[in-house]
Design a protein around this motif. Sequence first.
Motif, PDB file in Angstrom:
ATOM      1  N   GLY A 283       0.779  -1.249   0.000  1.00 20.58           N
ATOM      2  CA  GLY A 283       0.000   0.000   0.000  1.00 20.58           C
ATOM      3  C   GLY A 283       0.799   1.281   0.000  1.00 20.58           C
ATOM      4  O   GLY A 283       0.357   2.281   0.575  1.00 20.58           O
ATOM      5  N   LEU A 285       3.935   1.558   1.245  1.00 24.02           N
ATOM      6  CA  LEU A 285       4.957   1.582   2.307  1.00 24.02           C
ATOM      7  C   LEU A 285       6.377   1.545   1.738  1.00 24.02           C
ATOM      8  O   LEU A 285       7.276   2.218   2.252  1.00 24.02           O
ATOM      9  N   TYR A 307      -4.300  -1.176  -5.631  1.00 28.72           N
ATOM     10  CA  TYR A 307      -5.058  -1.957  -4.667  1.00 28.72           C
ATOM     11  C   TYR A 307      -6.155  -2.751  -5.374  1.00 28.72           C
ATOM     12  O   TYR A 307      -6.436  -3.868  -4.999  1.00 28.72           O
ATOM     13  N   ARG A 393      -1.554  -6.441  10.872  1.00 29.87           N
ATOM     14  CA  ARG A 393      -1.518  -5.995   9.487  1.00 29.87           C
ATOM     15  C   ARG A 393      -0.297  -5.102   9.219  1.00 29.87           C
ATOM     16  O   ARG A 393       0.398  -5.265   8.224  1.00 29.87           O
ATOM     17  N   GLU A 394      -0.018  -4.178  10.163  1.00 27.08           N
ATOM     18  CA  GLU A 394       1.116  -3.267   9.987  1.00 27.08           C
ATOM     19  C   GLU A 394       2.438  -4.046   9.966  1.00 27.08           C
ATOM     20  O   GLU A 394       3.346  -3.724   9.203  1.00 27.08           O
ATOM     21  N   LYS A 397       2.761  -5.826   6.635  1.00 30.56           N
ATOM     22  CA  LYS A 397       3.145  -4.858   5.598  1.00 30.56           C
ATOM     23  C   LYS A 397       4.634  -4.535   5.699  1.00 30.56           C
ATOM     24  O   LYS A 397       5.354  -4.497   4.697  1.00 30.56           O
TER      25      LYS A 397
ATOM     26  N   ALA B 287      -1.044   6.789   0.887  1.00 36.90           N
ATOM     27  CA  ALA B 287      -1.542   5.455   0.547  1.00 36.90           C
ATOM     28  C   ALA B 287      -1.226   4.472   1.672  1.00 36.90           C
ATOM     29  O   ALA B 287      -2.055   3.641   2.046  1.00 36.90           O
ATOM     30  N   ASN B 288      -0.028   4.565   2.227  1.00 32.52           N
ATOM     31  CA  ASN B 288       0.347   3.653   3.304  1.00 32.52           C
ATOM     32  C   ASN B 288      -0.559   3.824   4.516  1.00 32.52           C
ATOM     33  O   ASN B 288      -1.000   2.845   5.120  1.00 32.52           O
ATOM     34  N   THR B 291      -4.025   2.441   3.698  1.00 32.76           N
ATOM     35  CA  THR B 291      -4.072   0.974   3.644  1.00 32.76           C
ATOM     36  C   THR B 291      -3.662   0.316   4.954  1.00 32.76           C
ATOM     37  O   THR B 291      -3.717  -0.904   5.071  1.00 32.76           O
ATOM     38  N   ASP B 292      -3.254   1.098   5.947  1.00 33.25           N
ATOM     39  CA  ASP B 292      -3.066   0.535   7.291  1.00 33.25           C
ATOM     40  C   ASP B 292      -4.417   0.200   7.928  1.00 33.25           C
ATOM     41  O   ASP B 292      -4.478  -0.538   8.908  1.00 33.25           O
ATOM     42  N   VAL B 293      -5.483   0.765   7.400  1.00 28.33           N
ATOM     43  CA  VAL B 293      -6.817   0.550   7.962  1.00 28.33           C
ATOM     44  C   VAL B 293      -7.406  -0.732   7.371  1.00 28.33           C
ATOM     45  O   VAL B 293      -7.555  -0.826   6.157  1.00 28.33           O
ATOM     46  N   PRO B 294      -7.704  -1.738   8.212  1.00 27.13           N
ATOM     47  CA  PRO B 294      -8.284  -2.972   7.682  1.00 27.13           C
ATOM     48  C   PRO B 294      -9.572  -2.663   6.916  1.00 27.13           C
ATOM     49  O   PRO B 294     -10.352  -1.806   7.327  1.00 27.13           O
ATOM     50  N   GLY B 295      -9.766  -3.325   5.792  1.00 28.13           N
ATOM     51  CA  GLY B 295     -10.979  -3.124   5.001  1.00 28.13           C
ATOM     52  C   GLY B 295     -10.898  -1.928   4.063  1.00 28.13           C
ATOM     53  O   GLY B 295     -11.880  -1.595   3.390  1.00 28.13           O
ATOM     54  N   SER B 296      -9.734  -1.276   3.992  1.00 26.72           N
ATOM     55  CA  SER B 296      -9.619  -0.071   3.156  1.00 26.72           C
ATOM     56  C   SER B 296      -9.786  -0.391   1.673  1.00 26.72           C
ATOM     57  O   SER B 296     -10.066   0.503   0.876  1.00 26.72           O
ATOM     58  N   PHE B 300     -10.541   2.261  -1.260  1.00 28.64           N
ATOM     59  CA  PHE B 300      -9.290   2.753  -1.832  1.00 28.64           C
ATOM     60  C   PHE B 300      -8.942   1.959  -3.094  1.00 28.64           C
ATOM     61  O   PHE B 300      -8.804   0.735  -3.046  1.00 28.64           O
TER      62      PHE B 300
END
Lengths: 421, 421
Positions: A283, A285, A307, A393-394, A397, B287-288, B291-296, B300
């Motif tokens: 995403g 990173l 995405y 998740r983080e 990533k 973007a990072n 996309t750290d948010v689950p379900g993004s 996105f």
Amino acid sequence: MIAEILATGEELRTGALVDTNSAYLARELEALGIDVSRHQCVGDDSATIATVLEEIGDRADLALVTGGLGPTEDDRTCEAAARAAGVPLEMKNDVLDGIRRYFAERRIPMPPSNEKQALIPMGADLLANPVGTAPGFAVMIGRCRCCFMPGVPFEMKRMFRDRVRPIIDAMTDSSLGVRLNRTLSVFGLTESATDERLKGLEQAFPGIRLGLRAVFPEIQIKLYGDGSDAETLAGKMQEATAWAAARLGDRVFSVTEESMAAALGRLLRQEQASLALAESCTGGLIANSVTDVPGSSDYFLFSAVTYSNDAKMNILGVSPDTLSRFGAVSTETAKEMAAGVRRITGATYGLSVSGIAGPSGGTPEKPVGTVCIGLAGPFGATARRLTLSFATREMNKAMFAMKAMDMLRRSLMAKKADERL
Amino acid sequence: MIAEILATGEELRTGALVDTNSAYLARELEALGIDVSRHQCVGDDSATIATVLEEIGDRADLALVTGGLGPTEDDRTCEAAARAAGVPLEMKNDVLDGIRRYFAERRIPMPPSNEKQALIPMGADLLANPVGTAPGFAVMIGRCRCCFMPGVPFEMKRMFRDRVRPIIDAMTDSSLGVRLNRTLSVFGLTESATDERLKGLEQAFPGIRLGLRAVFPEIQIKLYGDGSDAETLAGKMQEATAWAAARLGDRVFSVTEESMAAALGRLLRQEQASLALAESCTGGLIANSVTDVPGSSDYFLFSAVTYSNDAKMNILGVSPDTLSRFGAVSTETAKEMAAGVRRITGATYGLSVSGIAGPSGGTPEKPVGTVCIGLAGPFGATARRLTLSFATREMNKAMFAMKAMDMLRRSLMAKKADERL
């Protein structure tokens, strides 16, 4: 010399604020060759502060204390210091004049509460504060020289540098040894595997101590060296670093504390190569890490954070057939993403990541943690599939991003080694 | 109940690492209504750790200890705990099996040094570690229940939540007062401006204390409430939160400690809208965060990290004329980037950033800190130019990214407000 650090304040005690002052002071003392035996933190209760100061007075030769010198009700460090030192507080008129001047220069009326800041334990040496109203002071408690500084980090740092350093210099025997440290940054080994490979280092290099620290997703190896002569120690540190680097091979990505992205950037620059990215689950990173490095625009062209599958097809030209046959998380898709981003940008290397960072989205065949990394270059395109699953998740990533950068880094290292042959 | 916190480790003692675990644990204990009287930090010397543990055993009822449970030579907390508790170490076969399983599941050979992690003080209660190899344990030292956890923050947090909390709950008298806290996350005001707007809160709501904390680039406002009845206190906290939120208006982006990206995602989801990004100087940071948010992936679609001008033209369709007349950092380019990424992806909103994050690249007309933010939506495209300069490249990137997300967030809020009329 035994040194201790004490931080005071309700925000620190309750955890509302993380104490960064103590780490700063510990690093400064370390650099002077002075070991800090203990850090402590208490709230703003005067009796508690006094008790802790008395304990420190029994144990240590030097104490650095921060916080509680402000003008408000809850600033009680002065009172506690006087109590622990067994002396009364005394109004210092020159300090009061200084505080009045501070407000006059800034054309702000002086609140009456600021007068309190001129009350200092009797017999203490003043430590001037050129950047704030709270003066510091140094006083003996038991056998310990205690230096009191404000808690505001920039005021504390200035006072430490200008006023406390000279006190410490006067206390330290100039025959005190030299201290150096080196850091090797490692990726792709566990902490214990790293430790196994470095067994014997401390025996081979007496006076050098080894410390390992996991800074997810990397491992930092610290070599701490003590000696009496700076040049001899520097040579020995160099040898020990080379010894460790030889045992860890290309898992070491830096010996200068640079990030993985900076190490990769250094290699790309040496090769006059450029880089484009195609990121799905990471995403952005990787692009963010790459562009944290100043000057990265010299080699970094573009990242497509694709995405959605539509973006993978429309922007990168991944074939709908590949996506439907193998799925977005597949070596086939990763390879086409890397080749696609390389083609549309003309970059030397295209690097791609597609995976499942979680917490949801996993299947029995492709569980959370599955990641496919693609690499396209002048040699063609290749891809690998890995499973790397961590708690969040983080973290997934971060691990995927490191793994992708490391794959290109090691391929550039191998290329350099080949060229040398 | 008297509680203390102890962190162990050479990296903490020497200041190479800032101790964030102790602040975390202090906040957790505070939230449970338990005051922490003292935090301490020592290195990895077993005798020193044992001495400090014995002192704590004389003073406190509960101690939370972190660090030194790893597999390496310098992990000596177990040994120190056994010494302070006056018991020998004992090999726990079920722990050893668990560690073997941990490695087997990951298909990594288990290094022999990991066996050491199954040595626990005799009679201690095990605290399982589902996310790492180091088990924790709880043991009585003097009159104090001491809970030992790993130093790795995510392992420690998980163990605290799942294993240590139940021990504390069993120890605490249920007649203890209630303590609640709420957090308002604010962006776009300075700390002192925020403070000014909240003057009078503590007077209006006795029993509620206000704390401000700058977590760059946002400000967190903490409301700490003490009371005897949970329901009454919850109502009062609700009122005080609303009072504060009313005074801060749309500068408050969350009252649930979510990130700016999560707050923005929530609004996009409510509107069933989708988002595409075009990032230049932020280099993928937006973007990072998104996309750290689950379900993004529900909203996105894509980010184009267009670092080079070629990428801006070829991928986003920014006109060469605009780039040569106004430059890459201009409202004109930002507008075309936002409109371009919206067009190629079909997203509801296109958001773009082009700026100079530094340290170099500034000019007298466009100094470091200059940033242009573009927003394209069903209404058309718009752009703003701002100057926001901070100490480092990373801080500038973080501020630019927040500002861009906030611009879209506030526009979505305004749209919602209009719809309500």
